[in-house]
Scaffold this active site. Structure first.
Site, PDB file in Angstrom:
ATOM      1  N   SER A  61       1.251   2.737   2.995  1.00 55.29           N
ATOM      2  CA  SER A  61       1.172   4.117   2.544  1.00 55.29           C
ATOM      3  C   SER A  61       1.705   5.078   3.609  1.00 55.29           C
ATOM      4  CB  SER A  61      -0.274   4.434   2.153  1.00 55.29           C
ATOM      5  OG  SER A  61      -0.377   5.657   1.486  1.00 55.29           O
ATOM      6  N   ASP A 115       0.990   1.177  -9.214  1.00 53.43           N
ATOM      7  CA  ASP A 115       0.722   2.091  -8.101  1.00 53.43           C
ATOM      8  C   ASP A 115       1.146   3.504  -8.478  1.00 53.43           C
ATOM      9  OD1 ASP A 115       0.494   3.409  -5.662  1.00 53.43           O
ATOM     10  OD2 ASP A 115       1.141   1.656  -4.517  1.00 53.43           O
ATOM     11  N   HIS A 175      -2.248   0.618  -5.463  1.00 52.07           N
ATOM     12  CA  HIS A 175      -2.147   1.019  -4.056  1.00 52.07           C
ATOM     13  C   HIS A 175      -3.063   0.235  -3.113  1.00 52.07           C
ATOM     14  CE1 HIS A 175      -0.110   3.943  -1.576  1.00 52.07           C
ATOM     15  NE2 HIS A 175      -1.233   4.253  -0.961  1.00 52.07           N
TER      16      HIS A 175
END
Length: 408
Positions: free
Chosen positions: A180, A350, A383
């Site tokens: 991320s 995601d 995610h």
């Protein structure tokens, strides 16, 4: 569950897309939220590494601008391995979390410990503002001055300080793993030709460079607020998801008719396939972590503007003062050296690292040398699966190790 308890942890759910296996259901997650406590005072080594029989060192690294960062080193696996030279690997977490995210599952399922058992010298970063990195040579974290930064500074100060320390200690180039925001700061740094001389390769999980396609109403509404009246709404320098001020802010977002905060399934960004309740329990005991409100504004600007650029001070004169130009400079990802080995892994579910935004990133890398760019698409992953998923070892981590071996 009452809305106040839910709101306290809504934002981190938005950012990390937490949803346990359907067998546990959303009600199980809701009941867990009420028992969140502060991070363990012992440090990451004692609380999550040495108890499994690994060596682990707690290290302080000071940045050029005075922030004292907590770094953990796991120099070898449980079975030792003698005195042979081990390749260093740096793990860099995302926003509103810290290095504990690499250690939430069992040793056989946590990337940091899997790498150590596979012969790597593992280093774990903790960015400024997180629980064990709330220190500075002169600034007080209770004062606004401590929080005057965005991910620009993480890329320009934190990342170089940690990489330089590892390079100095080991005398070797490192492999890098980011998740991320950990991918964003790496891409920004590499695009400016920085750190490349000390980094051997990079594995980017849920890569974030563009954020124009977030799909949940809550994420879109929050981004609009952050680039609008955020400084007036808060007057806060620290964005603490556990604090009452942030809870009130999130409650205000939930008043928007487009946002249904009582529907946990739709409020979170993405439906993770492969988390279990015990992992979520551990996560909620340690996370979420603070970041700067200015950092959240910067991320919201990335959503709004559709480009990867430095922080926009909102006024051409202010930008001119900081950058010498009226608009913030753009990080040009296509400038990353074409022979630099990259591994990108992204998920079809995601909603933060949306496949459409990843496609834009891949277009920036389309001229990368053949064999130097590896791309993995996992249809069912969202995610949080990349760092907490119980299937991640077989699905992703083994491939990361193979990637590193190809690029020794």
């Amino acid at each position: 569950m009452g809305v106040c308890k839910f709101l306290r942890f809504l934002w981190i759910s938005v950012l990390l897309s937490i949803q346990p296996y359907p067998a546990f259901g959303s009600s199980r997650l809701a009941s867990d939220v009420s028992v969140v406590m502060n991070p363990p005072p012992l440090g990451i080594c004692a609380s999550a590494v040495t108890k499994y029989g690994y060596m682990c060192q707690e290290i302080d690294v000071t940045t050029e601008d005075g922030y004292i960062l907590s770094v953990q080193r796991i120099p070898k696996g449980r079975r030792g391995g003698g005195g042979r030279t081990r390749q260093p690997v740096l793990l860099q977490h995302g926003v509103l979390v810290d290095g504990m995210t690499w250690l939430l599952n069992s040793p056989d399922q946590s990337l940091a410990l899997i790498l150590a058992d596979n012969g790597y010298d593992v280093w774990i970063a903790n960015t400024r503002g997180t629980s064990f990195s709330r220190r500075h040579v002169s600034l007080d974290p209770d004062k606004p001055e401590f929080w005057n930064w965005t991910w620009d500074e993480i890329a320009a100060r934190d990342l170089p300080a940690v990489i330089a320390y590892i390079f100095q200690q080991t005398g070797q180039k490192i492999h890098y793993v980011g998740h991320s925001l950990g991918t964003l700061i790496a891409l920004a740094s590499f695009s400016e030709g920085k750190q490349i001389d000390k980094v051997k390769s990079a594995a980017l999980l849920s890569p974030v460079a563009y954020l124009s396609h977030m799909t949940t109403a809550l994420g879109v509404v929050a981004a609009k607020v952050f680039v609008g009246e955020i400084t007036i709404v808060f007057g806060l320098a620290e964005f603490n998801p556990k604090g009452e001020d942030v809870s009130r802010f999130l409650k205000g977002l939930c008043a928007d008719p487009k946002v249904d905060c009582y529907d946990l399934m739709s409020a979170i960004t993405g439906k993770n396939c492969c988390l279990n309740a015990s992992t979520v329990d551990v996560f909620l005991r340690n996370e979420p972590q603070s970041t700067s409100t200015k950092n959240m504004v910067h991320l919201a600007q990335t959503v709004r503007d559709g480009v990867l650029a430095k922080y926009d001070y909102g006024n051409p004169a202010f930008n001119l003062e900081h950058y010498g130009v009226p608009r913030p400079p753009i990080y040009n990802i296509s400038n990353i050296p074409k022979d630099f080995p990259l591994f990108l892994s992204y998920g079809g579910q995601d909603a933060l690292s949306d496949p459409k935004d990843v496609a834009t990133l891949l277009d920036d890398l389309k001229l990368h040398d053949e064999g130097k760019l590896s791309v993995q698409y996992i249809k069912d992953y969202a995610h949080a699966d990349f760092i907490m998923g119980v299937t991640a070892k077989d699905v992703i981590y083994d491939k990361i190790i193979s990637f590193f071996k190809r690029n020794q």
